[in-house]
Design an enzyme around this catalytic site. Structure first.
Site, PDB file in Angstrom:
ATOM      1  N   LYS A  15      -5.790  -8.724  -4.761  1.00 20.45           N
ATOM      2  CA  LYS A  15      -4.643  -7.987  -4.924  1.00 20.45           C
ATOM      3  C   LYS A  15      -4.618  -8.133  -6.497  1.00 20.45           C
ATOM      4  CE  LYS A  15      -1.331 -10.087  -1.638  1.00 20.45           C
ATOM      5  NZ  LYS A  15      -0.891  -8.795  -1.053  1.00 20.45           N
ATOM      6  N   ARG A  17      -1.319 -10.297   9.897  1.00 20.68           N
ATOM      7  CA  ARG A  17      -1.499  -9.792  11.688  1.00 20.68           C
ATOM      8  C   ARG A  17      -2.828 -10.142  12.376  1.00 20.68           C
ATOM      9  NH1 ARG A  17      -1.561  -3.655   9.280  1.00 20.68           N
ATOM     10  NH2 ARG A  17      -0.455  -4.820   7.621  1.00 20.68           N
TER      11      ARG A  17
END
Ligand code: BES
Ligand code: MN
Ligand code: ZN
Length: 502
Positions: A279, A353
């Protein structure tokens, strides 16, 4: 903090601070306000006549009482709550929150709150206590200098004429829920270094031991045995081992063979750097709260253990860091989930996920029939819904409707996003069964479409709380930082399911 119920009268309350709800444009000529006005030596009427205060929602008027009055409390706070007809749980919670936060800033250590809701005394009392707990949480745990003295020793919820038993029970319930909410927020607030997957498992064990829950924590060796290649692919890059926390509440003398089992599953990424798909640095420090879903599950189980509903509840929290290293999963790698499905990892930053896939499958293996998962899953949900609504998606419309109504009841907002099968096309892979990202379009939906692949045969709903789990700004009734979103909704669902099971 000591929490008490009282049926008044308000002039006899032996507290330092007294807070009273006032409706919009409420008249001082009769009823409760007239009495309060007289007791306060005319201050209430004076403030209203001077147009200083009109009872608008969120408005406050503060008085330090001296001289001509008949109240024991020296500090009086009027809290506007808006129209009487719109006065529901969300307003009661915020009223109590504003009351204690503001009276605490005036150094009141003992506080009485008069919420003045008509109707269900249990509900009003529990909601007011919850609101007070929410308000008294502050994120400055590690500040050592210039720290305000902030202890409230006693809170009294005052409802004149209320049923005594209902009021008392409400206060007790509110305390359980409020403490559990702040437990969850405390976990979410901890820096990644102090809240590793191992720390989370330890906190869960403490809760289980203290309140009597079954607990099992799978280490990486057991995850391997279970074939959880998707979850494990996320922890590869980290020196901290992943933990899969399983907590279960079973009512006394409950025979759970062949019955429904409600399960809560929460994402517990204790720090999300993005992994190899690193990130940007800006705001990355906030990724310590990427375990809020898991913390919410542990907090909910903590409350459930004490509330003792007549139905069993399973709590599952997959916990891991997401870090880059020479051992980290790389974009393009293919991993195999517990269900046998193969996943192409396009972006290692779509890790939530990946861990939920195996956690949902494991909940099912443990007998879950109805699953609500919650996760700080996508930045896209903030783009879609901001910090006002959390997203709800799923395969079971009844469960989704129930979540939305339960949220409404407790003052938490959920907005349903669609999950048509067409969206699943976006996560088709050229090399494996599916891939872990679906492109720029409909990011929150394609994340849910990914989870749906693992919720086969379950009544399933997913909450994306990435936009609502952390407040960027303080409110009069709540500090900035972790919000505790979804916990009260989950507890309301347990309550409703309990009633349905009777
Ligand atoms: N934990 C983040 C989502 C997030 C973002 C939570 C902001 C709270 C605040 C999640 O793991 C993530 O990185 N999602 C990616 C998915 C993308 C790579 C498909 C995102 O939203 O950018
Ligand atoms: Mn991520
Ligand atoms: Zn994440």
């Amino acid at each position: 903090m000591q929490v008490e119920a009282s049926r008044g009268p308000i002039e006899e309350l032996d507290v330092q601070g007294l807070a009273v709800a006032v409706f919009k444009n409420e008249k001082v000529d009769d009823g409760f306000l007239k009495k309060l006005d007289e007791l306060s030596g005319g201050l209430v009427r004076s403030a209203i006549d001077a147009e200083e205060f009109s009872g608008k929602e969120g408005e406050t008027a503060y008085f330090h009482l001296v001289g001509n009055n008949s109240l024991k409390a020296r500090r009086l706070l009027l809290v506007g709550v808006g129209e009487a007809n719109d006065y529901n749980n969300a307003q009661v919670s915020q009223m109590a929150g504003t009351a204690v936060r503001s009276l605490r800033s005036k150094k009141a250590k003992t506080i009485a709150v008069v919420p003045r809701a008509s109707g269900d005394a249990f509900k009003t009392a529990s909601t007011a206590v919850e609101g007070a707990y929410i308000a008294l949480f502050d994120p400055d745990k590690y500040r050592t200098v210039d720290k305000e003295q902030k202890t409230v020793e006693k809170l009294v919820i005052v409802m004149e004429g209320a049923d005594e038993a209902a009021l008392k029970k409400g206060v007790e319930t509110g305390q359980i829920v409020g403490e559990s909410l702040n437990f969850t927020r405390d976990l979410a607030n901890e820096p990644g270094a102090y809240m590793t997957p191992t720390d989370m498992a330890e906190r869960a064990r403490e809760v289980a031991n203290q309140f009597g829950l079954n607990i099992d924590v799978l280490d990486e060796a057991r995850m391997e045995q279970e074939g959880m290649g998707s979850l494990l692919s996320v922890s590869h890059g980290s020196d901290q081992p992943a933990k899969l926390i399983i907590m279960k509440y079973v009512p006394a003398d409950y025979d759970d063979s062949g019955k429904e089992l409600l399960a809560f599953v929460g994402k517990g990424v204790t720090f999300d750097s993005g992994g190899i798909s690193l990130k940007p640095g800006e705001n990355m420090e906030l990724m310590k709260y990427d375990m809020t879903g898991g913390a919410t599950v542990i907090g909910a189980m903590r409350a459930i253990a004490q509330l003792k509903p007549p139905i069993p509840v399973l709590g599952v929290a997959p916990c891991t860091e997401n870090l880059p290293s020479g051992k980290a999963t790389k974009p393009g790698d293919v991993v195999r989930a517990m269900t046998g499905k193969t996943i192409e990892v396009i972006n290692t930053d779509a890790e939530g996920r990946l861990i939920l896939a195996d956690a949902i499958a494991y909940a099912k293996k443990l007998g879950a029939t109805k699953v609500i998962d919650m996760a700080t899953l996508t930045g896209a949900v903030s783009i879609a819904l901001g910090d006002v609504n959390a997203a709800v998606l799923g395969t079971d419309q009844k469960l989704i409707d129930q979540i939305i109504s339960a949220g409404h009841e407790v003052g938490e907002k959920f907005w349903q996003l669609p999950l048509d099968k067409e969206y699943s096309k976006q996560i088709k892979s050229d090399i494996a069964d599916i891939k872990n990202v679906g492109g720029r379009k409909a990011g929150t939906i394609t994340a849910a479409a990914f989870l749906k692949e693992f919720a086969d045969g379950l009544a399933w709903a997913h909450l994306d709380i990435a936009g609502t789990a952390w407040a960027d700004d303080a409110k009069p009734y709540r500090a900035k930082g972790p919000t505790g979103i979804a916990l009260r909704t989950l507890l309301k669902i347990v309550e409703w399911e309990s009633q349905a099971a009777k």
